[in-house]
Structure formats: C-alpha cells, structure tokens
Design a protein around this motif. Structure first.
Motif, PDB file in Angstrom:
ATOM      1  N   ARG A  44       0.889  -1.285  -0.080  1.00 15.66           N
ATOM      2  CA  ARG A  44      -0.035  -0.061   0.114  1.00 15.66           C
ATOM      3  C   ARG A  44       0.849   1.250  -0.073  1.00 15.66           C
ATOM      4  O   ARG A  44       0.142   2.283   0.194  1.00 15.66           O
ATOM      5  CB  ARG A  44      -0.792  -0.058   1.264  1.00 15.66           C
ATOM      6  CG  ARG A  44      -2.057  -0.931   1.123  1.00 15.66           C
ATOM      7  CD  ARG A  44      -3.265  -0.888   2.171  1.00 15.66           C
ATOM      8  NE  ARG A  44      -4.025  -1.876   1.993  1.00 15.66           N
ATOM      9  CZ  ARG A  44      -5.353  -1.940   2.832  1.00 15.66           C
ATOM     10  NH1 ARG A  44      -5.384  -1.256   3.815  1.00 15.66           N
ATOM     11  NH2 ARG A  44      -6.150  -3.183   2.545  1.00 15.66           N
ATOM     12  N   GLY A  45       2.208   1.109  -0.114  1.00 15.49           N
ATOM     13  CA  GLY A  45       3.113   2.104  -0.365  1.00 15.49           C
ATOM     14  C   GLY A  45       3.469   2.808   1.341  1.00 15.49           C
ATOM     15  O   GLY A  45       4.307   3.849   1.156  1.00 15.49           O
ATOM     16  N   SER A  85      11.548  -5.558  14.065  1.00 18.20           N
ATOM     17  CA  SER A  85      11.604  -4.376  14.493  1.00 18.20           C
ATOM     18  C   SER A  85      11.210  -3.241  13.781  1.00 18.20           C
ATOM     19  O   SER A  85      11.038  -1.941  14.019  1.00 18.20           O
ATOM     20  CB  SER A  85      12.802  -3.895  15.348  1.00 18.20           C
ATOM     21  OG  SER A  85      13.783  -3.588  14.488  1.00 18.20           O
ATOM     22  N   MET A  86      10.992  -3.548  12.299  1.00 19.92           N
ATOM     23  CA  MET A  86      10.719  -2.533  11.562  1.00 19.92           C
ATOM     24  C   MET A  86       9.298  -1.778  11.826  1.00 19.92           C
ATOM     25  O   MET A  86       8.548  -2.780  12.038  1.00 19.92           O
ATOM     26  CB  MET A  86      10.606  -3.066  10.004  1.00 19.92           C
ATOM     27  CG  MET A  86      11.805  -3.235   9.252  1.00 19.92           C
ATOM     28  SD  MET A  86      11.812  -3.339   7.671  1.00 19.92           S
ATOM     29  CE  MET A  86      11.070  -4.902   7.346  1.00 19.92           C
ATOM     30  N   ARG A  87       9.253  -0.555  11.640  1.00 28.55           N
ATOM     31  CA  ARG A  87       7.885   0.105  12.230  1.00 28.55           C
ATOM     32  C   ARG A  87       7.612   1.260  11.195  1.00 28.55           C
ATOM     33  O   ARG A  87       8.349   1.523  10.132  1.00 28.55           O
ATOM     34  CB  ARG A  87       7.894   0.574  13.491  1.00 28.55           C
ATOM     35  CG  ARG A  87       9.253   1.545  13.827  1.00 28.55           C
ATOM     36  CD  ARG A  87       9.379   1.666  15.267  1.00 28.55           C
ATOM     37  NE  ARG A  87      10.243   2.483  15.758  1.00 28.55           N
ATOM     38  CZ  ARG A  87      11.000   2.554  16.838  1.00 28.55           C
ATOM     39  NH1 ARG A  87      10.420   1.540  17.844  1.00 28.55           N
ATOM     40  NH2 ARG A  87      11.936   3.402  17.060  1.00 28.55           N
ATOM     41  N   ALA A  88       6.228   1.355  11.017  1.00 25.47           N
ATOM     42  CA  ALA A  88       5.778   2.288   9.961  1.00 25.47           C
ATOM     43  C   ALA A  88       6.135   3.859  10.253  1.00 25.47           C
ATOM     44  O   ALA A  88       6.591   4.140  11.576  1.00 25.47           O
ATOM     45  CB  ALA A  88       4.285   2.179   9.745  1.00 25.47           C
ATOM     46  N   ALA A  89       6.489   4.528   9.146  1.00 24.36           N
ATOM     47  CA  ALA A  89       7.040   5.797   9.420  1.00 24.36           C
ATOM     48  C   ALA A  89       5.925   6.788   9.836  1.00 24.36           C
ATOM     49  O   ALA A  89       6.027   7.900  10.269  1.00 24.36           O
ATOM     50  CB  ALA A  89       7.545   6.328   7.873  1.00 24.36           C
ATOM     51  N   TYR A  94      -0.924  -0.871   9.513  1.00 22.11           N
ATOM     52  CA  TYR A  94      -0.501  -2.267   9.591  1.00 22.11           C
ATOM     53  C   TYR A  94       0.422  -2.845   8.197  1.00 22.11           C
ATOM     54  O   TYR A  94       0.221  -1.980   7.215  1.00 22.11           O
ATOM     55  CB  TYR A  94      -1.867  -3.131   9.680  1.00 22.11           C
ATOM     56  CG  TYR A  94      -1.827  -4.768   9.199  1.00 22.11           C
ATOM     57  CD1 TYR A  94      -1.144  -5.226  10.180  1.00 22.11           C
ATOM     58  CD2 TYR A  94      -2.141  -5.142   7.999  1.00 22.11           C
ATOM     59  CE1 TYR A  94      -1.177  -6.633  10.209  1.00 22.11           C
ATOM     60  CE2 TYR A  94      -2.168  -6.529   7.978  1.00 22.11           C
ATOM     61  CZ  TYR A  94      -1.456  -7.339   8.992  1.00 22.11           C
ATOM     62  OH  TYR A  94      -1.521  -8.739   8.821  1.00 22.11           O
ATOM     63  N   PHE A  95       1.178  -3.640   8.410  1.00 23.31           N
ATOM     64  CA  PHE A  95       2.146  -4.212   7.241  1.00 23.31           C
ATOM     65  C   PHE A  95       1.308  -4.935   6.443  1.00 23.31           C
ATOM     66  O   PHE A  95       0.922  -6.035   6.723  1.00 23.31           O
ATOM     67  CB  PHE A  95       3.226  -4.910   7.891  1.00 23.31           C
ATOM     68  CG  PHE A  95       4.003  -5.373   6.934  1.00 23.31           C
ATOM     69  CD1 PHE A  95       4.917  -4.496   6.040  1.00 23.31           C
ATOM     70  CD2 PHE A  95       4.145  -6.849   6.674  1.00 23.31           C
ATOM     71  CE1 PHE A  95       5.529  -5.165   5.079  1.00 23.31           C
ATOM     72  CE2 PHE A  95       4.813  -7.524   5.676  1.00 23.31           C
ATOM     73  CZ  PHE A  95       5.658  -6.408   4.685  1.00 23.31           C
ATOM     74  N   HIS A  96       1.063  -4.406   5.182  1.00 21.77           N
ATOM     75  CA  HIS A  96       0.377  -5.284   4.039  1.00 21.77           C
ATOM     76  C   HIS A  96       1.084  -5.838   3.416  1.00 21.77           C
ATOM     77  O   HIS A  96       1.807  -5.153   2.479  1.00 21.77           O
ATOM     78  CB  HIS A  96      -0.713  -4.324   3.585  1.00 21.77           C
ATOM     79  CG  HIS A  96      -2.201  -3.934   4.324  1.00 21.77           C
ATOM     80  ND1 HIS A  96      -3.146  -4.715   4.324  1.00 21.77           N
ATOM     81  CD2 HIS A  96      -2.138  -2.746   5.241  1.00 21.77           C
ATOM     82  CE1 HIS A  96      -3.907  -4.160   5.375  1.00 21.77           C
ATOM     83  NE2 HIS A  96      -3.405  -3.084   5.672  1.00 21.77           N
TER      84      HIS A  96
END
Length: 422
Positions: A44-45, A85-89, A94-96
């Motif tokens: 989803r970018g 441990s990657m997380r959204a900026a 949610y990681f799609h």
C-alpha cells in the motif's frame, strides 16, 4: 559506497519469507561503531524501517547471530531484529503484504557512527537487498471460482497426494496459504469478507463448506481429512466448520473468539449462530489516539450470548488453540481456556492449547514487522493490537513451527514430504 566494507546476507540474498537470513559485515575498522538499517515498502506504499547500533569486533567484523545491538529499535543479540523491529513511518499502519506473486524487497545498509533517526543522515558504506519470497519454486498459484466468491489455490510441486488445508482470513490474504504450500500442503485461501464488512448482513457457512468440497475433490489432495486454519474472524469460522460440517480433521484457531462475532452465521438457509453482543461504550481510548477494544465484546459464556457460542463439543476434529496473552483485541487466553474446559467436561481429549506471553494479536508467519497498532477492519478506528516486539517475534517463530507440525501429524499423507525451495 566503500569497496572495503562488505554486507552479506547468507546463505542467499533471496529466501522464502518465513526463512531467517544470516547478516554479516566485514571490512570495518577494529571496534568501529556503525548503524545497521533495514527499510521496505508494503503493497500500500507505507514505508517501514528499523535501525540498530553495533560495535565491530577487533577484526572489524559483525555477526548478528553473535553480536548484540547496543541501542535502536531493538537491543541485544537478535539475528532477525532488523526485520521484526521495522515500524511504519506514520502511526497506526498495519504491514500489508498479502499478494503472493511479488517478493518483499528489504534494503539493508551499514552507516558509520550512530544514526538511528527515521531518515538517514549519512550515506551507506555498504548495502544489500533481501528478496523475501512467498511462493517457492514449483508451487502453482491459481484463482478458482467457488460460485459466490473466488479463492486462491496453492499447489506444491510433485504428484502428491498432499494434505489439504483451507486458510480462512477476515480479508483477502495469500501470505499464510502460500507459505504452507511451500511446506507440502495444498492450500485454498478464502476471505470471510469481500468489500465493506458493514454491508454484510450475515455470513453463509455454506460458502466455506463448498471450499472444503473443492479441496476434497482435488486430484492432488489425500483422502485423510482436511485442515482449517484461521485467525481473528477466520478463527471462529474455522471452529464453526468443525462443529457443523463433516470432513474436517484438524483445526488451528489463532487469537479469535469462542463465539460467532460480527454478524449472524447462516447454514443451509437458516441462522445457526447469532452474533456476540458488543458494547462499544467499553472501548478504552488511549492518549496516543488509539483504542483498546478487548472489553467491548460480551461474555461468550453468558446466558445472553448462549446462541452465539460455537458448539465445539460437536467437533470431531483435533483442535490447536493458539492465544496471545497481550492481544488487546479479544480476551483470547480466557476464550481458549474456557473452550478447553468445555471439551473436557464433554469427555473429549481432542484439544491442545498454547499461550504466548507478551505476544500481540497479529500472530503471523515470522519475520515480518511487528504490528502494535492499526485501523480495525470492522470498527474503522485506530486500535492497539498489543505485544512486546521481541516476545511477539519469538512467539511467531514458535507458533509457525507448531502449525506445520500439527497439520503434518494430523493430516498425514504417505508422499506428502515434497517441499518447495527457491
């Protein structure tokens, strides 16, 4: 980029999504402090990133299986920490990564000094790209017409016969199904909801029974019963199939409810289960703008919800119930223990239960970013999914192995040992 510093991903920079990679760095100065980073973009970018500070040994080398991260998005010896441990900026994302044909591309990089900010301050002295693949060599993916909806079928290489598994997700997702196919299962992925859940008045169990029949009739599927796996709303559908529909041999329930939730369940033209009562006034808002929805669901064992409780005592299938202790979406541990007690009172020994301390709601195949919060698929508000990232990541590794072993032991086929590789 420096020609001396080398970042290696072993045994290969291309691997299956649920496989670990061995990260090593060479060519640094003796005891040099560096920051290792990982960065990817979901379908989803949305950008996800991680960063951890390390100190090289006296030979100028780093080995993430041996060396401890000093600080960053994780600490300590965590060989796959840069991934989980990657997380959204941006918050509540949610990681799609749900579509199987495309690999997830993760960029690893090494930076001189301490650089754990969201945006990189300096250029990389070394980098490597990891392609994390959902479909292994020889696995066939095909969309199948099931009448009122489509499913996605994954068939492993070889003639079979293979165990057959129906994978039920609240919304369309191919990740778990494709990864199970790599392990030698014929898997049909099917969603509970297509479109907006608020437009759905009831769910028909007949649709999932038709999917089971499709698997039973498939030329490569063995005749020794079928498996069903589901998390969240998919989990209560899995239990309902075992309770109402013959032919189910093994069920994996993950962080779901013991009652039918969301909308009524119909089977053969009539309502068989009402919907569990909800009290939205019991949702707890948090200071960061998210909500805890765990207490909004009614008690499945209460008299007022008796008609929504799934009659698992009728099930002849073996049940594997996996619950996270810190899910914050449902009181899954309590649901799991209540179901196990009901089965014991009925004189049944067909259940195994596992609880994962400090794990969150989204218990997925391992090595994806931990999802602590996001927008709820039904309520459409930001919610907390819970879980301490390190504990959650370790729980996903254990749970995924548990699922494979459970299905392999309960759905035995004499030739079902073919596994897909890259």
């Amino acid at each position: 980029m420096s020609l001396q510093v080398r970042l290696r991903l072993l045994p290969s920079a291309r691997c299956l999504f649920d496989e670990a990679v061995h990260v090593k760095v060479a060519g640094l100065r003796s005891e040099q402090v560096v920051t290792l980073r990982a960065r990817t973009t979901d379908e989803r970018g949305t950008v996800f990133h991680s960063a951890a500070v390390y100190r090289a040994d006296g030979s100028g080398e780093l080995d993430l299986r041996r060396d401890a991260a000093l600080c960053g998005t994780y600490e300590g010896v965590e060989p796959m920490g840069l991934l989980w441990s990657m997380r959204a900026a941006v918050p509540f994302k949610y990681f799609h990564w749900t579509k199987a044909p495309s690999p997830l591309v993760v960029r690893f990089s090494v930076h001189d000094g301490v650089d754990v900010e969201e945006e990189e301050r300096g250029g990389a002295v070394a980098e490597a790209t990891n392609e994390r693949v959902l479909i292994g060599e020889g696995v066939i993916r095909e969309v199948v017409d099931l009448g009122k909806c489509n499913g996605v079928l994954f068939t492993p290489p070889g003639e079979g016969p293979f165990p057959g598994v129906l994978d039920v997700s609240p919304f369309a997702s191919e990740k778990r199904a494709s990864l199970l196919a790599n392990k030698g299962f014929v898997v049909l992925a099917l969603a509970v909801f297509y479109g907006k859940p608020t437009d759905v008045k009831y769910v028909e169990l007949d649709r999932f029974q038709q999917a089971l029949r499709f698997l039973q009739q498939h030329a490569k599927v063995g005749s020794d019963g079928l498996g069903v796996i589901g998390r969240c709303k998919g989990g209560d559908i899995a239990l309902s199939l075992a309770s109402f529909v013959p032919g189910v041999r093994a069920v994996v329930w993950i962080n779901a409810c013991s009652a039918n939730i969301g909308v009524p369940l119909h089977y053969r033209g009539q309502e068989v289960l009402s919907s569990l009562t909800l009290d939205l006034s019991k949702i707890i808002p948090t200071p960061d703008g998210a909500n805890i929805v765990e207490y909004g669901a009614g008690d499945p064992d209460s008299e007022e919800n008796r008609t929504s409780l799934i009659p698992i005592e009728k099930a002849t299938a073996d049940l594997l119930l996996l619950a996270s202790e810190d899910g914050l979406n449902f009181d899954c541990r309590n649901y799991m223990e209540s179901m196990a007690a009901r089965l014991r009172r009925a004189g049944k020994q067909n259940v195994e239960t596992v609880c994962y301390p400090r794990a969150g709601h989204h218990l997925e195949p391992p090595y994806g970013p931990h999802c602590y919060s996001g927008v709820h698929g039904f309520l459409r508000i930001p919610v907390l999914w819970g879980g301490e990232p390190r504990a959650h990541a370790h729980a996903e590794v254990l749970a995924w192995k548990k699922v494979e072993d459970f299905f392999r032991n309960r759905l035995s086929c004499p030739l079902a040992n073919t596994k897909a590789k890259l």
